[in-house]
Design a protein around this motif. Structure first.
Motif, PDB file in Angstrom:
ATOM      1  N   GLU A 108       0.817  -1.217   0.000  1.00  0.00           N
ATOM      2  CA  GLU A 108       0.000   0.000   0.000  1.00  0.00           C
ATOM      3  C   GLU A 108       0.848   1.263   0.000  1.00  0.00           C
ATOM      4  N   ILE A 109       2.146   1.135   0.297  1.00  0.00           N
ATOM      5  CA  ILE A 109       3.053   2.284   0.235  1.00  0.00           C
ATOM      6  C   ILE A 109       3.964   2.190  -0.987  1.00  0.00           C
ATOM      7  N   GLU A 110       4.533   1.012  -1.225  1.00  0.00           N
ATOM      8  CA  GLU A 110       5.495   0.860  -2.316  1.00  0.00           C
ATOM      9  C   GLU A 110       4.875   1.149  -3.676  1.00  0.00           C
ATOM     10  N   VAL A 111       3.706   0.599  -3.944  1.00  0.00           N
ATOM     11  CA  VAL A 111       3.105   0.766  -5.263  1.00  0.00           C
ATOM     12  C   VAL A 111       2.749   2.232  -5.564  1.00  0.00           C
ATOM     13  N   PRO A 112       1.984   2.924  -4.683  1.00  0.00           N
ATOM     14  CA  PRO A 112       1.632   4.306  -5.048  1.00  0.00           C
ATOM     15  C   PRO A 112       2.821   5.257  -5.084  1.00  0.00           C
ATOM     16  N   TYR A 113       3.790   5.102  -4.173  1.00  0.00           N
ATOM     17  CA  TYR A 113       4.898   6.059  -4.184  1.00  0.00           C
ATOM     18  C   TYR A 113       5.782   5.869  -5.415  1.00  0.00           C
TER      19      TYR A 113
END
Length: 388
Positions: free
Chosen positions: A357-362
């Motif tokens: 949930e953090i790696e993909v959007p950032y």
């Protein structure tokens, strides 16, 4: 057939290639560490594999050093293969590939980014579906550690090198005047060097590299008849920017889950984000009527390599590279801060960016911004500075 595939997957085959190129394990180079080096090829049935006979002192030395120590006996080859391996890393993608857009032809860069994105996504997914290991160390010397947790087959370096070299070769004749035979020689040389570099760095088996090149070639052959139609759809369709953003983002979130963390999901999101941003940017340029493509009757003459042209090219490289690296840093920092705040994660928690949930959007936001800046803004900055 299975025996032949096993032979091509064998770590000792890679180690033998490294030794012939002058890259040798310190343990293997010492005469007091055992008898002659094991011969290549799979062991015969009923015969113990010499690679299984380890000296306990070697294991202790390896543990103390963190990884096996090695000796370089051919420095020219060493630097050549390290440079060739760098052609498949992010630094090359974010600095050198955009030069095709800035100094040659945005049309070629668009084709190149489209095929690079497709080929790399297929390769990354295949790695995590097939789950075939990388070569063992020892006997192999591994010169890279970042991607060691990834699976091996296929080699995405080999896939990218083949896709980049031959997409440009197949697309350029209608745009730029050049000798096709010279272009073919350059494409074969560059792709071969990158493929061999993956063996030299110990990151892939021969089977990984061969399969990577063949899969990439198959994708090129299957998609080539549709390149023109996709160009028109990408540049003129009203749904093009929506599809260019939503489909890669969906593919990033639905990337195959792995039992252990590796860099494949993040790297795939990086590639998809860069492709999405570039695609939207090219669509915007088409709507604005300013595509920065070569003027005159196509194919145009190949740009002359004069001192003035080289100076302008260097200026564009420095200004454009600074713009993309600055965009990357700013977008990465801002997106991570926003996501950490949203999920209530302390900024000191470096492992949090591995969460989907953090790696993909950032990563998607960061590299979509890089693609947009490269395709829309950089050439306009060149015009303002008088260096286009």
């Amino acid at each position: 057939m299975l025996r032949r595939l096993s032979y091509l997957q064998d770590s000792e085959l890679v180690a033998r290639f490294q030794r012939r190129c002058g890259l040798v394990l310190v343990e293997a180079a010492r005469p007091d560490r055992g008898g002659p080096e094991p011969r290549g090829g799979p062991p015969e049935e009923g015969r113990p594999d010499p690679r299984d006979e380890k000296d306990p002192s070697e294991d202790q030395e390896r543990t103390a050093c963190g990884r096996p120590r090695y000796e370089v006996r051919n420095w020219p080859l060493h630097f050549l293969f390290l440079l060739s391996a760098g052609l498949g890393h992010e630094v090359f993608y974010i600095t050198c590939l955009p030069c095709i857009h800035w100094s040659l032809d945005p049309f070629l860069c668009r084709r190149l980014v489209n095929m690079w994105t497709l080929v790399m996504y297929v390769g990354q997914v295949m790695k995590d579906v097939l789950k075939l290991p990388r070569p063992l160390s020892p006997p192999v010397v591994k010169l890279e550690t970042r991607v060691d947790a990834e699976y091996g087959l296929p080699s995405t370096h080999a896939m990218a090198a083949t896709a980049i070299s031959f997409t440009v070769l197949l697309s350029a004749p209608s745009r730029i005047q050049f000798q096709f035979e010279v272009g073919l020689l350059i494409a074969l040389t560059l792709s071969s060097l990158v493929c061999l570099s993956r063996l030299y760095t110990g990151m892939h088996s021969v089977l990984d590299v061969v399969c990577g090149a063949l899969i990439s070639a198959a994708i090129l052959l299957l998609t080539y008849p549709y390149w023109e139609a996709f160009d028109r759809l990408q540049l003129t369709s009203r749904v093009s920017p929506v599809a260019a953003l939503s489909l890669p983002l969906l593919l990033s979130y639905t990337y195959p889950a792995a039992a252990r963390y590796s860099t494949t999901r993040g790297d795939t999101t990086t590639i998809l984000g860069a492709g999405a941003g570039s695609s939207v940017g090219y669509w915007v340029n088409q709507q604005l009527g300013q595509t920065f493509e070569p003027r005159g009757r196509l194919p145009v003459p190949f740009p002359a390599m004069t001192a003035g042209a080289l100076a302008l090219g260097a200026a564009r490289f420095l200004v454009g590279g600074a713009a993309l690296l600055g965009t990357r840093q700013a977008a990465k920092t801002l997106s991570l801060r926003a996501l950490y705040s949203w999920y209530g994660v302390p900024r000191s928690d470096g492992d949090a960016r591995r969460r989907r949930e953090i790696e993909v959007p950032y990563k998607f936001v960061t590299y979509t911004a890089v693609g947009l800046v490269n395709s829309i803004l950089v050439n306009r900055v060149f015009v303002l500075l008088g260096i286009l």
